[in-house]
Write a protein that holds these residues in place. Structure first.
Motif, PDB file in Angstrom:
ATOM      1  N   TYR A 118     -69.745 -15.007  11.936  1.00 60.33           N
ATOM      2  CA  TYR A 118     -70.359 -13.675  12.006  1.00 60.33           C
ATOM      3  C   TYR A 118     -71.844 -13.825  11.756  1.00 60.33           C
ATOM      4  CZ  TYR A 118     -65.882 -11.275  12.178  1.00 60.33           C
ATOM      5  OH  TYR A 118     -64.653 -10.829  12.567  1.00 60.33           O
ATOM      6  N   THR A 120     -73.928 -11.284  10.776  1.00 67.30           N
ATOM      7  CA  THR A 120     -74.425 -10.476   9.659  1.00 67.30           C
ATOM      8  C   THR A 120     -73.322 -10.237   8.635  1.00 67.30           C
ATOM      9  OG1 THR A 120     -73.811  -8.328  10.601  1.00 67.30           O
ATOM     10  CG2 THR A 120     -75.969  -9.227  11.243  1.00 67.30           C
ATOM     11  N   ARG A 121     -73.745  -9.987   7.424  1.00 69.87           N
ATOM     12  CA  ARG A 121     -72.801  -9.683   6.347  1.00 69.87           C
ATOM     13  C   ARG A 121     -72.011  -8.418   6.690  1.00 69.87           C
ATOM     14  NH1 ARG A 121     -71.139 -10.613   1.389  1.00 69.87           N
ATOM     15  NH2 ARG A 121     -72.404 -12.449   1.088  1.00 69.87           N
ATOM     16  N   LYS A 122     -72.672  -7.452   7.271  1.00 66.19           N
ATOM     17  CA  LYS A 122     -72.004  -6.195   7.620  1.00 66.19           C
ATOM     18  C   LYS A 122     -70.841  -6.444   8.597  1.00 66.19           C
ATOM     19  CE  LYS A 122     -72.950  -1.500   9.059  1.00 66.19           C
ATOM     20  NZ  LYS A 122     -73.956  -0.494   9.361  1.00 66.19           N
ATOM     21  N   GLN A 123     -71.056  -7.310   9.582  1.00 65.77           N
ATOM     22  CA  GLN A 123     -69.987  -7.641  10.528  1.00 65.77           C
ATOM     23  C   GLN A 123     -68.823  -8.331   9.814  1.00 65.77           C
ATOM     24  OE1 GLN A 123     -72.330 -10.113  13.149  1.00 65.77           O
ATOM     25  NE2 GLN A 123     -72.262  -8.573  14.787  1.00 65.77           N
ATOM     26  N   ALA A 124     -69.144  -9.273   8.951  1.00 67.61           N
ATOM     27  CA  ALA A 124     -68.108 -10.007   8.215  1.00 67.61           C
ATOM     28  C   ALA A 124     -67.333  -9.071   7.297  1.00 67.61           C
ATOM     29  CB  ALA A 124     -68.734 -11.151   7.427  1.00 67.61           C
ATOM     30  N   ALA A 126     -66.899  -5.940   7.672  1.00 66.52           N
ATOM     31  CA  ALA A 126     -66.108  -5.003   8.476  1.00 66.52           C
ATOM     32  C   ALA A 126     -64.748  -5.614   8.836  1.00 66.52           C
ATOM     33  CB  ALA A 126     -66.868  -4.619   9.739  1.00 66.52           C
ATOM     34  N   TYR A 127     -64.688  -6.931   8.929  1.00 66.26           N
ATOM     35  CA  TYR A 127     -63.434  -7.592   9.268  1.00 66.26           C
ATOM     36  C   TYR A 127     -62.660  -8.028   8.028  1.00 66.26           C
ATOM     37  CZ  TYR A 127     -60.003 -10.599  11.416  1.00 66.26           C
ATOM     38  OH  TYR A 127     -58.806 -11.159  11.797  1.00 66.26           O
TER      39      TYR A 127
END
Length: 164
Positions: A118, A120-124, A126-127
């Protein structure tokens, strides 16, 4: 109620086995220092999971159907087992994520960022979170349970069973 006692018993066995598997993964570092091996080690869980379905259906065949079980009866038993396991999966996932390995999400988020899985941290985040894993556990229990039920019902059915 007596007709589903076997499925309830084996769903409990499945639940305990799953929790023990998660403990083993944690103790061996698969949830922390060996995250690179997590996806491969987790696949091995299919072996004991399939075994539980096999033992459950053979137990049903022997105990309820006196050794003569049709594919349809086996499939129904397997699907009932799947339903119970699916209903237990959110509680099981919550227990794993909050009690057994509460640092897993932080660890896997950091690992996914390190490896570029991922950006970004936000993407990670989110999962890798409890809500998403609960949904995945439900969908996984349903899909794998149905497939396993069909296969094991075919294997366990009697050669000349009475159609019921």
């Amino acid at each position: 109620m007596n007709r589903i006692n076997i499925e309830l018993k084996w769903a409990f066995v499945f639940l305990v086995m799953s929790l023990l598997w998660m403990l083993l993964e944690k103790w061996t570092g698969v949830h922390s220092t060996h995250l690179d091996k997590h996806q491969y080690i987790s696949l091995i869980f299919a072996i004991p999971a399939i075994a539980v379905y096999y033992f459950a259906l053979t137990d049903k065949k022997k105990t309820i159907y006196a050794g003569q079980m049709s594919f349809k009866q086996g499939l129904f038993s397997g699907l009932l087992l799947t339903l119970i396991i699916t209903l237990l999966s959110p509680v099981s996932q919550w227990f794993v994520s909050t009690v057994i390995t509460p640092d897993y999400f932080n660890n896997v988020i950091a690992y996914s960022l390190e490896t570029g899985y991922y950006a970004t941290r936000k993407q990670a985040e989110a999962y890798f979170n409890l809500n998403n894993y609960i949904v995945q556990s439900i969908l996984g229990a349903i899909s794998m349970g149905i497939i396993t039920s069909v296969i094991i019902a075919f294997i366990v059915k009697s050669k000349k069973s009475a159609q019921k």
